[in-house]
Design a protein around this motif. Structure first.
Motif, PDB file in Angstrom:
ATOM      1  N   LYS A 107       0.723  -1.083  -0.055  1.00 34.14           N
ATOM      2  CA  LYS A 107       0.133  -0.256   0.162  1.00 34.14           C
ATOM      3  C   LYS A 107       0.841   1.073   0.158  1.00 34.14           C
ATOM      4  CE  LYS A 107      -0.848   1.604   3.686  1.00 34.14           C
ATOM      5  NZ  LYS A 107      -0.016   2.685   4.420  1.00 34.14           N
ATOM      6  N   VAL A 110       2.481   1.937  -3.402  1.00 32.89           N
ATOM      7  CA  VAL A 110       1.260   2.283  -4.272  1.00 32.89           C
ATOM      8  C   VAL A 110       1.187   3.878  -4.060  1.00 32.89           C
ATOM      9  CG1 VAL A 110      -0.972   2.158  -5.080  1.00 32.89           C
ATOM     10  CG2 VAL A 110       0.426   0.179  -4.845  1.00 32.89           C
ATOM     11  N   ALA A 146      -8.560   4.165  -3.285  1.00 33.11           N
ATOM     12  CA  ALA A 146      -7.570   2.896  -3.246  1.00 33.11           C
ATOM     13  C   ALA A 146      -7.746   2.113  -2.437  1.00 33.11           C
ATOM     14  CB  ALA A 146      -6.273   3.552  -3.775  1.00 33.11           C
ATOM     15  N   SER A 148      -5.988  -1.472  -0.665  1.00 32.01           N
ATOM     16  CA  SER A 148      -5.206  -2.715  -0.610  1.00 32.01           C
ATOM     17  C   SER A 148      -5.691  -3.589   0.256  1.00 32.01           C
ATOM     18  CB  SER A 148      -3.870  -2.095  -0.256  1.00 32.01           C
ATOM     19  OG  SER A 148      -3.044  -3.315  -0.312  1.00 32.01           O
ATOM     20  N   VAL A 177     -10.504   1.835  -7.062  1.00 34.77           N
ATOM     21  CA  VAL A 177      -9.571   0.713  -7.418  1.00 34.77           C
ATOM     22  C   VAL A 177      -9.069  -0.053  -6.326  1.00 34.77           C
ATOM     23  CG1 VAL A 177      -8.576   2.356  -9.227  1.00 34.77           C
ATOM     24  CG2 VAL A 177      -7.355   2.558  -7.091  1.00 34.77           C
ATOM     25  N   GLY A 179      -6.265  -3.592  -5.042  1.00 34.82           N
ATOM     26  CA  GLY A 179      -4.988  -4.215  -5.546  1.00 34.82           C
ATOM     27  C   GLY A 179      -4.550  -4.959  -4.108  1.00 34.82           C
ATOM     28  N   TYR A 196      -8.303  -2.148 -11.643  1.00 32.05           N
ATOM     29  CA  TYR A 196      -7.455  -3.138 -10.725  1.00 32.05           C
ATOM     30  C   TYR A 196      -6.036  -2.866 -11.373  1.00 32.05           C
ATOM     31  CZ  TYR A 196      -4.600  -7.610 -10.191  1.00 32.05           C
ATOM     32  OH  TYR A 196      -3.650  -8.282  -9.946  1.00 32.05           O
ATOM     33  N   ALA A 197      -4.806  -2.686 -10.435  1.00 30.89           N
ATOM     34  CA  ALA A 197      -3.607  -3.077 -11.030  1.00 30.89           C
ATOM     35  C   ALA A 197      -2.780  -4.053 -10.328  1.00 30.89           C
ATOM     36  CB  ALA A 197      -2.915  -1.677 -11.273  1.00 30.89           C
ATOM     37  N   SER A 203      -0.505   0.917 -10.952  1.00 28.41           N
ATOM     38  CA  SER A 203      -1.490   1.602 -10.303  1.00 28.41           C
ATOM     39  C   SER A 203      -1.556   3.098 -10.847  1.00 28.41           C
ATOM     40  CB  SER A 203      -1.388   1.793  -8.720  1.00 28.41           C
ATOM     41  OG  SER A 203      -0.269   2.414  -8.340  1.00 28.41           O
ATOM     42  N   CYS A 207      -4.727   4.892 -12.512  1.00 34.45           N
ATOM     43  CA  CYS A 207      -5.468   6.141 -11.831  1.00 34.45           C
ATOM     44  C   CYS A 207      -5.379   7.391 -13.032  1.00 34.45           C
ATOM     45  CB  CYS A 207      -4.627   6.430 -10.542  1.00 34.45           C
ATOM     46  SG  CYS A 207      -5.103   5.270  -9.256  1.00 34.45           S
TER      47      CYS A 207
END
Ligand code: B12
Length: 224
Positions: A107, A110, A146, A148, A177, A179, A196-197, A203, A207
C-alpha cells in the motif's frame, strides 16, 4: 557490480537484517542502481520468497516481521530518489489497507508511486474500516478511493465499501481501485471496482486513465 549488491541486499532482506539492508541500499544508490530495481530486486523478490517459505513452514512470523521492518527501512531511503512530482495535482486519492489487515508495504509503495507521479495522496493507513474510507473520501473531496488487501479474510471489506457507496447513492462520486497480493482482475471486476492493477507501477497508469474518464466508465485492468 549492481547485480551483486542487489543479490546481497535481497539476502539481507530475507534475513530481516535492517542494518545491513540500510547499508546495502545506500551502497546501491551510490553505485547508480535504479530505485525501481532496488525496490523490486532487492526488496520485493525477498518478500515473495519469504511468503513462499512461510506457507511451507520454513520460516515463521518473527522472520516476516523483521523483513517487514527492513523493507520499510529500504523504502524510507529510496523514496526521495524516485522521480520528482510533476507540477499540478492529477487528482486526489485516498488510500488504505482494508479492515483487519496490517500489511502496509505494498500500500505504501502504491501511495509513493502515485505521489511521485503527481497525484495528491492521502494515506489513511492500515486496518481501515468501510466507514473510515467513505468518511475520509467525503471529508477530503477525493476523486479516487484505493484499497489494498493482502489477506483473503480482509478483501471482503473492499466489496463492503463498494456496496455501501452504492447503497448510499455515492458510488458515482468516486472511482474505486483495488489491489494487493491475493486480489485478481476477475475479483475486482466482480465486486464492482472501477479498476485493478497488479503492481504499484501499474496503479499510476490505472489512476491516470480513470481520471480521464467518467465514473461510470468501463472496468480497467493493468496487468503490470
Ligand atoms: C511481510 C509480511 C508480513 C508482515 C507485514 C509487515 C508490514 N509492515 O506490512 C507481518 C509480519 C506483520 C505479517 C503478518 C501477517 N501475515 Co503476512 N506476509 C508478509 C509477506 C511475506 C510480504 C508482504 C509484502 O509486503 N509484499 C511486498 C509488497 C510490495 O507486495 P504487495 O503488498 O502484494 O503489493 C504489491 C501489489 O499487490 C500492488 N498493490 C498492493 N496494494 C495495492 C492497492 C492498489 C489500489 C493497487 C492498484 C495495487 C496494489 O502493488 C504492490 C507493489 O507492486 C507476505 C507474502 C507475500 N508474498 O505477499 C505474507 C502474507 C501476505 N501474510 C500472510 C499471513 C497469513 C499473515 C498473518 C495472518 C500471519 C499470522 N499468522 O499472524 C499476519 C496478519 C496480520 C494482519 N492482521 O495484518 C499470508 C496471507 C494469506 C492470505 N492470502 O490470506 C501471506 C501471503 C504469507 C503466506 N504465504 O501465507 N505479514
Amino acid at each position: 557490480m549492481s547485480e551483486e549488491i542487489l543479490k546481497k541486499l535481497a539476502e539481507a532482506m530475507y534475513e530481516g537484517d535492517s542494518d545491513l539492508v540500510e547499508t546495502l541500499t545506500k551502497e546501491a544508490l551510490d553505485a547508480g542502481v535504479a530505485p525501481g530495481d532496488i525496490i523490486e530486486k532487492g526488496g520485493v523478490s525477498a518478500l515473495d520468497r519469504l511468503g513462499k517459505d512461510f506457507s511451507e513452514l520454513v520460516v515463521f512470523l518473527p522472520q516476516l516481521m523483521l523483513a517487514g521492518h527492513a523493507m520499510n527501512k529500504l523504502l524510507q531511503i529510496v523514496r526521495p530518489h524516485l522521480s520528482e512530482k510533476e507540477g499540478a495535482s492529477r487528482g486526489k486519492i485516498i488510500i488504505g489497507t482494508a479492515k483487519g489487515d496490517f500489511h502496509d508495504i505494498g500500500k505504501s509503495l502504491v501511495a509513493t508511486q502515485l505521489e511521485v507521479s503527481g497525484f495528491e495522496v492521502i494515506d489513511i493507513g492500515t486496518n481501515v474500516s468501510t466507514n473510515e474510507f467513505i468518511q475520509k473520501a467525503e471529508e477530503t473531496g477525493a476523486d479516487i478511493i484505493a484499497m489494498s488487501s493482502l489477506l483473503t479474510t480482509s478483501q471482503y471489506y473492499m466489496e463492503d465499501c463498494i456496496k455501501r457507496l452504492n447503497d448510499e447513492g455515492k458510488r458515482g462520486t468516486y472511482r474505486v481501485v483495488v489491489g494487493g497480493g491475493p486480489i485478481r482482475q476477475n475479483y475486482a471486476e466482480k465486486i464492482g471496482a472501477d479498476g485493478y492493477a497488479r503492481t504499484a507501477y501499474g496503479s499510476v497508469s490505472l489512476c491516470k486513465e480513470l481520471m480521464k474518464k467518467t465514473p461510470d466508465t468501463e472496468f480497467i485492468a493493468i496487468d503490470a
